[in-house]
Write a protein that holds these residues in place. Structure first.
Motif, PDB file in Angstrom:
ATOM      1  N   GLU A   1      -8.269   5.341   5.244  1.00  0.00           N
ATOM      2  CA  GLU A   1      -8.760   4.172   4.496  1.00  0.00           C
ATOM      3  C   GLU A   1      -7.825   2.976   4.744  1.00  0.00           C
ATOM      4  O   GLU A   1      -8.274   1.847   4.968  1.00  0.00           O
ATOM      5  CB  GLU A   1      -8.718   4.531   3.012  1.00  0.00           C
ATOM      6  CG  GLU A   1      -9.747   3.864   2.147  1.00  0.00           C
ATOM      7  CD  GLU A   1      -9.654   4.483   0.761  1.00  0.00           C
ATOM      8  OE1 GLU A   1      -8.876   3.958  -0.056  1.00  0.00           O
ATOM      9  OE2 GLU A   1     -10.322   5.507   0.533  1.00  0.00           O
ATOM     10  N   THR A   2      -6.535   3.259   4.733  1.00  0.00           N
ATOM     11  CA  THR A   2      -5.546   2.200   4.939  1.00  0.00           C
ATOM     12  C   THR A   2      -5.684   1.598   6.333  1.00  0.00           C
ATOM     13  O   THR A   2      -5.690   0.378   6.501  1.00  0.00           O
ATOM     14  CB  THR A   2      -4.118   2.762   4.757  1.00  0.00           C
ATOM     15  OG1 THR A   2      -4.059   3.373   3.474  1.00  0.00           O
ATOM     16  CG2 THR A   2      -3.070   1.693   4.879  1.00  0.00           C
TER      17      THR A   2
ATOM     18  N   ILE B   1       0.849  -1.191   0.000  1.00  0.00           N
ATOM     19  CA  ILE B   1       0.000   0.000   0.000  1.00  0.00           C
ATOM     20  C   ILE B   1       0.888   1.246   0.000  1.00  0.00           C
ATOM     21  O   ILE B   1       1.761   1.395   0.863  1.00  0.00           O
ATOM     22  CB  ILE B   1      -0.928   0.038   1.242  1.00  0.00           C
ATOM     23  CG1 ILE B   1      -1.836  -1.204   1.248  1.00  0.00           C
ATOM     24  CG2 ILE B   1      -1.765   1.311   1.248  1.00  0.00           C
ATOM     25  CD1 ILE B   1      -2.693  -1.338   2.496  1.00  0.00           C
TER      26      ILE B   1
ATOM     27  N   SER C   1      -2.887   6.087  -1.304  1.00  0.00           N
ATOM     28  CA  SER C   1      -4.004   5.563  -0.514  1.00  0.00           C
ATOM     29  C   SER C   1      -4.162   6.401   0.747  1.00  0.00           C
ATOM     30  O   SER C   1      -3.214   6.505   1.527  1.00  0.00           O
ATOM     31  CB  SER C   1      -3.739   4.117  -0.089  1.00  0.00           C
ATOM     32  OG  SER C   1      -3.628   3.315  -1.225  1.00  0.00           O
TER      33      SER C   1
END
Lengths: 227, 297
Positions: free
Chosen positions: A13-14, A4, A9
């Protein structure tokens, strides 16, 4: 291995993705890139994931961790692994203030130095620091252990309850109610096991042990006149 | 909570884009201080024997008028350069005479900074907006400091914003709060130090200005500050040649330093430094409590 890139990102959200991995999910290894000093990276994880963060993280990285194994290849900011419950957090560089603060369990390893108040109010966490710790480390520590291969800054273990402190280098000064204690065979074995668990190479015999003098525990009848 | 940033160009080429880099750092610290922002840039020296001033005027100030008045009173070759609500003035004049002239002839104008190279700009509003207004990104310089403010001790106005001028080419930015500023302010005023606001940080600036005027070196003034200023602080102090950093003896407020071959940077948080080229490979460390760190200064 799931990779990721935090440049693309969003962190929230991660983190949500890492926090919502189920007990039976197969994808359990993650590699995060470009943290660029962001706060609360990999905080609040509850599953036994393996997360590697490539770079320097900001404040509160891996806070409240349960079960997860989190590794940071760079430095960490204030409040690393704060209130960790279990699992393992390992930082290859240095960590800033209050590393492992209020930690209830698990293992925190900082290969470099930490600054002040490392392990403040520790409640069961084990902390191993490859370098030195700053002033007021293990302040009001209640349980767990702190092993320091380097030096400790002033007022180590001030107002300590029952945490065990081991320092290989120089202690600038001990805090109120903290004193040096005998390193018994029992403690040598305990420290040896902790260093092994932390994969840190050092001889337990080179350390000195410090603990609570237990003088601040109880009300002293001599002070009655003050009330 | 506030944010501090500082940047010192070790290589002149890096200084070409100092304003842009400082702006990036400042904007990254917006969350720590969305009320107001300010910078002190050290750049483009005034001509020999000249003075560089930054003046702040209320909206509607007729700067052409000011220029004429300055030309008449002091120097026909005076130059003015507008930057948002601020104007950089270069001229040949004595500072004391200029101060009394300002108070009498242009009472609406406020002297923000004075020296050979310093330019202080500060404004209330979100750091992103302030950076735009002051056209910071286009400016070069040798070094600079910046501050984003989340007000705790006093009002949100431009006058209460940082940096605070502490004398010719000197300034201070502060993250923290001082608890004995009222008493100290009264003492400093008695000693003749001009203090414009009820802000705690301005008292720290006034204290340094006073000690330096009394002949202390910057290091001596800071050492004395550690015994006289009660409270939490990380200070960054800008001088003509560089900057210095000092944290209070129990290190209540965050600070991080970093250095590469091209630059030295300080910030309240590493993420401000992460915006700089080469940050990943920089030598990074946390300044120790009660220890003075200085570059060029």
């Amino acid at each position: 291995m799931i990779e990721i890139d935090l440049d693309t990102s969003p962190l929230r959200e991660t983190n949500r993705r890492l926090q919502t991995v189920g007990a039976n999910d197969n994808a359990r290894q993650f590699r995060l890139f470009n943290p660029r000093g962001a706060h609360a990276v990999a905080a609040g994880l509850t599953e036994d994931l393996e997360v590697t963060v490539e770079g320097h993280v900001g404040f509160y990285c891996s806070g409240m961790n349960r079960q997860a194994k989190i590794q940071v290849t760079g430095n960490a900011g204030v409040g690393l692994a704060e209130n960790m419950m279990s699992g393992e957090v390992r930082v290859a560089g240095n960590a800033s203030q209050s590393a492992g603060a209020t930690g209830q369990g698990g293992l925190l390893v900082v290969e470099g130095d930490t600054s002040s108040r490392c392990g403040i109010s520790m409640k069961g966490i084990d902390i191993v620091v490859g370098g030195s710790v700053g002033h007021m480390s293990a302040f009001m520590g209640q349980a767990g252990s702190l092993a320091v291969l380097g030096d400790a800054g002033n007022s180590l273990g001030d107002s300590l309850y029952e945490a065990r402190l081991y320092v290989r280098g120089r202690v600038e000064s001990l805090g109120a109610d903290c004193k040096e204690k005998e390193m018994t065979a029992h403690h040598l074995e305990k420290l040896g096991r902790l260093l092994d668990r932390a994969r840190i190479s050092a001889n337990p015999r080179d350390f000195r042990r410090y603990g609570s003098a237990r003088q601040l525990y109880h009300f002293k009848i001599g002070n009655l006149g003050a009330y | 909570m506030c944010g501090i940033v500082g940047l010192y160009a070790k290589e002149p080429a890096f200084g070409e884009r100092l304003g842009a880099h400082l702006a990036d750092m400042l904007v990254e610290m917006s969350d720590r201080g969305p009320d107001s922002a300010g910078v002190a840039l050290y750049r483009q020296p005034a001509p020999a024997d000249g003075l560089k001033l930054v003046l702040h005027g209320p909206e509607g100030t007729d700067w052409e008028d000011v220029r004429h008045a300055l030309a008449e009173a002091f120097d026909p070759h005076v130059s003015l350069e507008r930057r948002g609500s601020h104007t950089v003035v270069m001229l040949t004049a004595g500072l004391a005479a200029l101060r009394s002239w300002l108070a009498e002839a242009q009472p609406a104008l406020r002297l923000v900074s004075a020296g050979e190279v310093i330019e202080i700009f500060k404004e209330k509003g979100h750091p992103c907006e302030v950076v735009k207004q002051l056209t910071l990104r286009g400016l070069s310089g040798s070094h600079g400091l910046g501050h984003t403010r989340m007000a705790t001790e006093s009002a949100v106005t431009t006058e209460h914003s940082h940096p605070f001028s502490t004398g010719l080419d000197l300034c201070l930015v502060h993250n923290g709060s001082l608890s004995n500023h009222n008493r100290l302010r009264a003492r400093l005023r008695k000693a003749g130090v001009e203090i414009q606001t009820d802000n705690d940080s301005e008292v720290a600036a006034g204290f340094l200005a006073w000690r330096l005027a009394e002949g202390d070196s910057l290091e001596e003034a800071l050492e004395r500050g550690m015994t006289e200023l009660d409270g939490f602080y990380t200070f960054a102090i800008g001088t003509k040649e560089g900057f210095a950093v000092l944290r209070d003896p129990i290190a209540c407020k965050h600070a991080v330093l970093a250095e590469t071959d091209d630059w030295v940077a300080m910030a309240t948080e590493y993420r401000a430094i992460a915006t700089l080229p080469g940050a990943q490979e920089a030598r990074i460390w946390e300044p120790k409590p009660g220890q003075i760190y200085a570059w060029g200064a």
